[in-house]
Design a protein around this motif. Structure first.
Motif, mmCIF file in Angstrom:
data_model
loop_
_atom_site.group_PDB
_atom_site.id
_atom_site.type_symbol
_atom_site.label_atom_id
_atom_site.label_comp_id
_atom_site.label_asym_id
_atom_site.label_seq_id
_atom_site.Cartn_x
_atom_site.Cartn_y
_atom_site.Cartn_z
ATOM 1 N N ARG A 2 52.641 -31.944 -39.894
ATOM 2 C CA ARG A 2 52.983 -33.083 -40.751
ATOM 3 C C ARG A 2 53.091 -34.373 -39.941
ATOM 4 O O ARG A 2 52.746 -35.454 -40.425
ATOM 5 C CB ARG A 2 54.290 -32.799 -41.491
ATOM 6 C CG ARG A 2 54.176 -31.680 -42.516
ATOM 7 C CD ARG A 2 55.528 -31.324 -43.115
ATOM 8 N NE ARG A 2 56.094 -32.440 -43.866
ATOM 9 C CZ ARG A 2 57.327 -32.428 -44.379
ATOM 10 N NH1 ARG A 2 58.105 -31.366 -44.195
ATOM 11 N NH2 ARG A 2 57.775 -33.463 -45.055
ATOM 12 N N GLN A 50 49.566 -35.762 -39.335
ATOM 13 C CA GLN A 50 49.046 -36.387 -40.553
ATOM 14 C C GLN A 50 49.731 -37.722 -40.824
ATOM 15 O O GLN A 50 49.077 -38.697 -41.227
ATOM 16 C CB GLN A 50 49.233 -35.434 -41.737
ATOM 17 C CG GLN A 50 48.440 -34.137 -41.605
ATOM 18 C CD GLN A 50 48.860 -33.081 -42.618
ATOM 19 O OE1 GLN A 50 49.909 -33.198 -43.267
ATOM 20 N NE2 GLN A 50 48.061 -32.030 -42.751
ATOM 21 N N TRP A 59 43.008 -38.334 -40.399
ATOM 22 C CA TRP A 59 43.841 -37.772 -41.469
ATOM 23 C C TRP A 59 43.110 -36.639 -42.185
ATOM 24 O O TRP A 59 43.700 -35.587 -42.471
ATOM 25 C CB TRP A 59 44.222 -38.864 -42.459
ATOM 26 C CG TRP A 59 44.955 -38.334 -43.663
ATOM 27 C CD1 TRP A 59 46.265 -37.959 -43.736
ATOM 28 C CD2 TRP A 59 44.389 -38.083 -44.956
ATOM 29 N NE1 TRP A 59 46.556 -37.501 -44.996
ATOM 30 C CE2 TRP A 59 45.433 -37.580 -45.769
ATOM 31 C CE3 TRP A 59 43.123 -38.269 -45.506
ATOM 32 C CZ2 TRP A 59 45.224 -37.231 -47.097
ATOM 33 C CZ3 TRP A 59 42.903 -37.926 -46.837
ATOM 34 C CH2 TRP A 59 43.958 -37.409 -47.621
ATOM 35 N N ALA A 60 41.808 -36.819 -42.463
ATOM 36 C CA ALA A 60 41.033 -35.770 -43.138
ATOM 37 C C ALA A 60 40.982 -34.503 -42.284
ATOM 38 O O ALA A 60 41.133 -33.382 -42.797
ATOM 39 C CB ALA A 60 39.623 -36.277 -43.438
ATOM 40 N N LEU A 78 44.104 -32.297 -42.367
ATOM 41 C CA LEU A 78 44.288 -31.375 -43.480
ATOM 42 C C LEU A 78 43.817 -29.966 -43.134
ATOM 43 O O LEU A 78 44.166 -29.002 -43.832
ATOM 44 C CB LEU A 78 43.535 -31.892 -44.711
ATOM 45 C CG LEU A 78 43.986 -33.256 -45.248
ATOM 46 C CD1 LEU A 78 43.118 -33.664 -46.430
ATOM 47 C CD2 LEU A 78 45.462 -33.236 -45.645
ATOM 48 N N THR A 88 46.704 -25.831 -39.266
ATOM 49 C CA THR A 88 47.643 -24.826 -39.757
ATOM 50 C C THR A 88 48.787 -24.702 -38.754
ATOM 51 O O THR A 88 48.670 -25.116 -37.601
ATOM 52 C CB THR A 88 46.957 -23.457 -39.909
ATOM 53 O OG1 THR A 88 46.447 -23.037 -38.631
ATOM 54 C CG2 THR A 88 45.810 -23.528 -40.910
#
Length: 386
Positions: free
Chosen positions: A262, A265, A363-364, A367, A370
């Protein structure tokens, strides 16, 4: 947090001082030696080539053999190459010396990143101290270089050779003690997660390209677009890099609270409005403020990416550091010639317009990350591949 992490942070600061000196000296090569934008960005390319291509291979060697001395040898070579570049007579010699300086950086990062992680353990905050050392080095580069370069021109780079020799001596002295202290310690082993690691590497490349773009062209942006003095342009670069130090430290603390993925991101998203605001702002105070905020946002994920990469490859900390801390950071300089072409046609302001979109790609890719799997500390357990 032990004193040894501060030693590695200091060594990281000295090493990355020489990376920071490359963009800090570029305006003086342009203005004093009449280099074109493309030729000047070619020096950034030389540093990036020297420091990026060898890093994964050096990381593999650092994982297989005890090569802690590489950190000392690397920082010494980084300082000698950069320090002598200002004394060289022609462009090919300058380019070659900066390439050698980059190679020294490549030797330092995997060994230092592996050693720092051994000291930091699972604390992202502690790793952020080590990573922030590099940001401090980038910050000190224009702060120390600008007055020297203004006074004596590019030959003043020779003044920066002694710190490399000194820290190399300190690291070599501590190498034997480090070997004795870590002998017999359990190794971090577990399943290697290559897919998220590749996504993480892509994020670091994008982040690095944006960072190098700002770092390389911010002074010329202030001089040519904002019509500021050389001194104020140097201050703008310093303010940007101070923001980088603060962002690196903040990122470690944020990650320990909300998680590494997080945090990565968040940093990517925060950089977009800050870059846009910097490009659109005018005057004296507002651009400096947004330069600092851009530095903060771009560096929030920095230490987090280094630790997360080692969590994805728990049995290969040197390789992971060589990619995330070394290759991923340095390879951003490979985009410098393309940005130089943009500056040639549209001015430094065109470069900053392009950079506004770069964090969206990070940012993409974020995603795809993990959470890392559980890590074991059993020396006999072999690593597997994902």
């Amino acid at each position: 947090m032990t004193r040894r992490i501060w030693l590695w942070a200091g060594a990281h600061a000295v090493d990355d001082l020489y990376q920071g000196l490359v963009p800090a000296t570029l305006p003086y090569f342009v203005l004093d030696h009449r280099y074109s934008y493309v030729a000047a960005s070619g020096l950034t390319l030389a540093a990036a080539l020297g420091s990026s291509v060898p890093q994964p291979f050096i990381g593999m060697l650092a994982d297989r053999y005890r090569l802690g001395w590489l950190a000392a040898a690397g920082v010494a070579l980084a300082g000698l190459g950069l320090g002598l570049s200002g004394l060289a007579g022609g462009y090919p010699a300058v380019w070659s010396l900066i390439l050698l300086s980059g190679l020294g950086v490549a030797m330092f990062h995997p060994a230092a990143g592996k050693a720092a992680r051994e000291v930091a353990g699972d604390s992202t905050t502690a790793m952020s101290v080590f990573a922030a050392g590099g940001s401090v080095g980038f910050f000190l580069a224009p702060v120390l270089a600008t007055p020297a370069l203004v006074a004596w021109g590019v030959p003043a780079t020779a003044l920066f050779i002694p710190p490399a020799v000194l820290i190399a001596f300190v690291l070599l002295r501590g190498h034997r003690r480090h070997l004795a202290a870590t002998a017999g310690k359990a190794l971090r082993r577990g399943a290697d997660q290559w897919r998220p690691f590749f996504a993480l590497t892509g994020i670091e490349v994008v982040r690095s390209a944006a960072f190098f773009g700002v770092n390389t062209f911010i002074e010329l942006y202030w001089i040519r677009h904002l019509h500021a003095s050389r001194g104020l342009a140097g201050a703008a670069l310093a303010v940007f890099l101070v923001g980088g130090v603060l962002g690196t430290l903040a990122g470690g603390r944020i990650a320990d609270r909300i998680g590494a993925v997080r945090t990565v991101q968040l940093g990517a998203l925060a950089a977009v409005p800050m870059l846009i605001a910097l490009r659109l702002s005018g005057g004296t105070i507002a651009p400096l403020l947004f330069a600092a905020l851009v530095g903060v946002a771009l560096n929030i994920p920095f230490a987090v990416l280094v630790k997360l990469g080692q969590d994805y490859l728990p049995g290969r900390p040197g390789t992971a550091a060589g990619v995330t801390l070394g290759l991923g950071v340095s390879i951003g300089g490979l985009f410098a010639p393309l940005l130089g072409l943009a500056a040639q046609h549209y001015g430094p302001q065109g470069v900053f317009a392009i950079l506004c979109a770069a964090p969206l790609a990070a940012w993409a890719l974020g995603l795809l990350l993990t959470e890392p799997r559980a890590i074991l500390t059993a020396a006999a357990l072999p690593a597997t591949t994902d």
